[in-house]
Motif scaffolding. Sequence first.
Motif, short mmCIF file in Angstrom:
data_model
loop_
_atom_site.label_atom_id
_atom_site.label_comp_id
_atom_site.label_asym_id
_atom_site.label_seq_id
_atom_site.Cartn_x
_atom_site.Cartn_y
_atom_site.Cartn_z
N TRP A 136 0.86 -1.20 0.00
CA TRP A 136 0.00 0.00 0.00
C TRP A 136 0.89 1.24 0.00
N ASP A 137 0.74 2.01 -1.07
CA ASP A 137 1.42 3.31 -1.15
C ASP A 137 0.49 4.37 -0.59
N LEU A 138 0.92 5.02 0.48
CA LEU A 138 0.07 6.05 1.07
C LEU A 138 -0.21 7.15 0.05
N PRO A 139 -1.43 7.67 0.01
CA PRO A 139 -1.77 8.71 -0.97
C PRO A 139 -0.83 9.93 -0.84
N LYS A 140 -0.45 10.47 -1.97
CA LYS A 140 0.46 11.61 -1.99
C LYS A 140 -0.11 12.81 -1.24
N LYS A 141 -1.45 12.95 -1.28
CA LYS A 141 -2.03 14.12 -0.61
C LYS A 141 -1.87 14.04 0.89
N TRP A 142 -1.74 12.82 1.42
CA TRP A 142 -1.51 12.68 2.86
C TRP A 142 -0.12 13.18 3.25
N LEU A 143 0.80 13.15 2.28
CA LEU A 143 2.19 13.49 2.56
C LEU A 143 2.56 14.90 2.10
N ALA A 144 1.58 15.62 1.54
CA ALA A 144 1.86 16.90 0.88
C ALA A 144 2.55 17.89 1.81
N LYS A 145 2.19 17.90 3.07
CA LYS A 145 2.75 18.89 4.01
C LYS A 145 3.83 18.30 4.90
N THR A 146 4.41 17.21 4.46
CA THR A 146 5.49 16.56 5.22
C THR A 146 6.73 16.47 4.33
N PRO A 147 7.89 16.18 4.92
CA PRO A 147 9.09 16.00 4.09
C PRO A 147 9.11 14.66 3.36
N LEU A 148 8.09 13.86 3.54
CA LEU A 148 8.05 12.53 2.95
C LEU A 148 7.66 12.60 1.47
N ARG A 161 5.55 3.31 1.63
CA ARG A 161 4.94 2.04 1.22
C ARG A 161 5.02 1.05 2.37
N ILE A 162 3.89 0.46 2.67
CA ILE A 162 3.80 -0.58 3.70
C ILE A 162 3.44 -1.88 2.99
N SER A 163 4.17 -2.93 3.27
CA SER A 163 3.91 -4.18 2.56
C SER A 163 3.98 -5.37 3.51
N ALA A 164 3.22 -6.38 3.16
CA ALA A 164 3.28 -7.68 3.82
C ALA A 164 3.55 -8.71 2.73
N TYR A 165 4.37 -9.70 3.04
CA TYR A 165 4.78 -10.64 2.00
C TYR A 165 4.97 -12.04 2.57
N GLY A 166 4.98 -12.99 1.71
CA GLY A 166 5.29 -14.37 2.06
C GLY A 166 6.06 -15.02 0.93
N ASN A 167 7.09 -15.80 1.26
CA ASN A 167 7.90 -16.49 0.27
C ASN A 167 7.87 -18.00 0.53
N ASN A 168 7.77 -18.77 -0.55
CA ASN A 168 7.73 -20.24 -0.44
C ASN A 168 6.65 -20.69 0.53
N LEU A 169 5.47 -20.12 0.38
CA LEU A 169 4.42 -20.38 1.36
C LEU A 169 3.84 -21.78 1.25
N PHE A 170 3.69 -22.30 0.04
CA PHE A 170 3.08 -23.62 -0.12
C PHE A 170 3.86 -24.42 -1.15
N LEU A 171 3.89 -25.73 -0.94
CA LEU A 171 4.59 -26.64 -1.83
C LEU A 171 3.69 -27.83 -2.11
N TRP A 172 3.48 -28.11 -3.40
CA TRP A 172 2.72 -29.28 -3.82
C TRP A 172 3.66 -30.20 -4.61
N THR A 173 3.69 -31.47 -4.24
CA THR A 173 4.50 -32.45 -4.94
C THR A 173 3.64 -33.66 -5.30
N GLY A 214 6.58 -11.86 6.23
CA GLY A 214 7.05 -10.70 6.96
C GLY A 214 6.33 -9.43 6.57
N ILE A 215 6.77 -8.35 7.19
CA ILE A 215 6.25 -7.01 6.91
C ILE A 215 7.42 -6.09 6.64
N ASN A 216 7.17 -5.04 5.87
CA ASN A 216 8.25 -4.13 5.50
C ASN A 216 7.73 -2.71 5.37
#
Length: 986
Positions: free
Chosen positions: A916-928, A932-944, A979-981
């Motif tokens: 999720w990229d925070l809307p630019k208008k939320w950051l307009a009056k900040t130095p930001l 981006r806030i993200s949640a992810y998973g790697n190698n979550l499931f394996l089928w053989t 994880g989260i990032n």
Amino acid sequence: MESQEVKIQPIVKVVLHSNSEQLEEVVVTAMGIKRSEKALGYSATSVGGEKISESRTSDVMSALAGKIAGVQISATSSDPGASNSVIIRGVSSLSGTNQPLYVIDGVPLNNDTENSSDELNAGFDFGNGANAVNPDDVENMTILKGAAATALYGSRAANGVVMITTKTGKKNKGLGIEYNGGLQWSNILRVPEMQNEFGMGWSGTHTMLENGSWGPRFDGSMQLYGNVYQNSQKMKPYLPVKNNMRDFFDTGFRYSNSLSFNGATDKSTYFVSFSQISDNGMIPTDADSYDKYTFSARGSHKIGNLTFSSSLNYAYQENKFATTGQGLSMINSLWQTPRDIDVRWMENQDDPFNTPGYYYTPYGVTNPYYVLNHNLNSYNSERFYGKFQLDYDFLKYFKFTYRMGLDSTTGQNEFGTENLYALYYDGTPNGVGQGSSSPFSGETGEYRIRTSRRREINQDLLLTFTMPVNDFHINALVGFNGNERRYSYQQSTVTNLTIPTWYNLSNSPDTPNVTQYSEMRRLMGVFGQFEGSWKDMVYLTVTARNDWSSTLPKENRSFFYPGVTGSFIFSELFDDELKDIITFGKVRASWGKTGNDADVYMINPVYAASANSIAFGSLTFPLNGVNAYSVGNILGSNTLSPEMTTEYEFGLNMAFLHNRISFDLAYYNRNSDKQIMSLSMDPATGYTAQNINLGKIRNHGIELLFNVTPIETRDFTWDVTLNFTKNWSKVISLPEELGGETVIQGLNGGTSMYAIVGQPVGVFKAEAAKYDPEGHIIVNSSTGMPVAADEFQIYGDMNNRYQMGVSTRLSYKGVSLSADFDIRQGGIMYSRTKDNIYFTGNAIQTAYNDRNTFIIPNSVNEIVNADGTVSYVENTTPITSSNICNYYYDSTGGIGGDLQLVSKSFVKLRSIVLSWDLPKKWLAKTPLQGVRISAYGNNLFLWTPSSNTFIDPETTSFGNDLSGNYGEFSSNPSSRNFGINLNVKF
């Protein structure tokens, strides 16, 4: 946007409409040359840095697994910091490397792996050189596949090139500061599927000291087990511990941080970054920990027509690895735990029943927690790599470039096992009570320290000419490349540790065994390239390079290889109306050659400290102050020449409906000739082998990359990407002296992987049951057990029948969700894990028929008649109860190679990323500038396939090259990560 023409009037209202025509893609190719993607006459896949870093892998290659057609990327182990295997368009060399060349900002990067040379008894993998790169520093990666694409890089690029372009300073709206940081958790992905019907014992009988689950059926009774200590003994219910294996592993934890600063003026740029990763994996204790720190600084400055640029990179890593293999390793001990013993009871090291001397079974295994807490296996390294580059533009069309690169690594590996004989043999039931069969026999302790150094210096001189001439555009390049590589190590080993638990070279009455090794090699090359285009529609490129290698004989050290590519963009002939349907179309073709020179010391025999067998032992020098050396047993070759690979490729690129649908289809044919091999000789000659050029391998296949955007609106987009690879490999020829086959990797006298003329590379041969002419299995008429065939049988080969990757991404305003699947079908591999749990009776397959006696289906008895003829009758002899266990672990009288081989097919959910990229208008009056806030998973499931209930088919114990395809020898299991990032830009 599309331009519009309107009439001038007092009030003008114009609504601009979007033009979906994409900007021309630029690809970084060999020697760092930027070329238009549509100009390429060969296959080159480019991936942006954002795609590489979004799944937050700790290395640059893992994130690309399953995403690139023609490229097989596999993690050799899930242990933190372990290496990756990257095979492009199949295996081409039986004895040399099959890994691609890594190039960072135009400079080669050493990608050697730091792993074990004894995978059967002390396996480990501390990663390869590319792991030093911080994924957050990568701007773009391009993978060059074919010989025509890689020829300019010389013999080291015979297996393809992974080109990494790092980020540089840019003019920013804000401060140019970026932070990436997050948390990650990991747990076990695949454990073998175990039976829960039978417990501790053997041949159907309950015992108190056993590592197998061949006992009677569970009945819930209270049972004594293990050794007696001070007149007491352990007791447990005779019931299964269903999650025994999975519960042993912890939840791993990783935290990472990356910070960069960049900026630019009209004349200067700078980029500085720091990164840190601390990862403690899912194995209990910190025996599988990994810490990495990187620092990078890049910059450039322009003075008139002269531009100076430099890149400095530092990487430090510290690994610990839970040693794998047979014997007293953690994983071998874990898999040999009976189903009714809770492995978590063994964690308390203060309990005398959990010490090796009183461990519940003496049969070649011990408490896995003890191994993790007391054995040593660590590695740390410091690495510095970078470049200095000078570019000078003159006479309008010319440019001169000088580039010098350095890559230097110092590493240290420490390995230690305790003197278990001194600690636990005397006075314990698992020691003196077992005599020579004790697991402590010969375990007198070992400490080994190895310090290694690698250094590579690379220099390039380039002169380029670029000039448009009416409808033509001409680009030419000539250059020189000089490369020097040094490698050395010093290793000292002591055994018979005086203080059983102290790892130090002075802690032994014996003289340390010291090994010292060094090598240096040089490669010089001159090269040229000419590219001509007509009306940005027809492109022709010709390349040529000549190398001189110090590892080859003087007469053969010069070798030449050319290449030619062409492409025709036929869509340029279409009118605008037709381009609305067929937006882009290109056909391409290429042909090229590359060489692969020899390893060091293959021309002449070398000398080593002398050691000779005598009647009652050996005579080893130095002896009484006298030293002696003898010539090695491998005969060199003064006619050795490089392996040569010739490849041609055809391709078709098309895009429809303004790039809503597109595909890239390629066919390639690669022949690798003059394989460098060590051919066995009669020892009576004084040598056991000779290095020689013999053998040829062919790889040919198809690659498809397909993209479609089913939905595209102002706020919502859905993209789907599919890639497909099918490679056919074949061994065309081998030396006649080898009888048409040679062993690539395997067990002495057991299941092995071969190169066999007329077969794919990597064929498995193993013990097999004997069959009659009609296909009935022949069994012993007395025991009902299968009779072993006279010869080993071919069971299959290591190669996937095809590979496929499917990726999808949904984007709505600032929210995106992506998922990547990696699909591999076909191929087989060796698995000691399967062999091990069959042997112990833990595998679910061993509970077949409730372990009642049975007659092997479709079996016959062989009868030799008095006249010598052979006939067959239906078998009526069932396997006895006491022989059922033998059926599952005796390869000569049981189920043969099926005991040790598993399918390599799998479907793996490689990654899911929700951001999720925070809307630019939320950051307009900040130095930001962006968050981006993200949640992810790697190698979550394996089928053989249902036949593989044992391992993750990606795991291996034998490195990241050809031998790694043999399989795993009690390797640590794979993991899933989530994880989260947080990404913040100022």
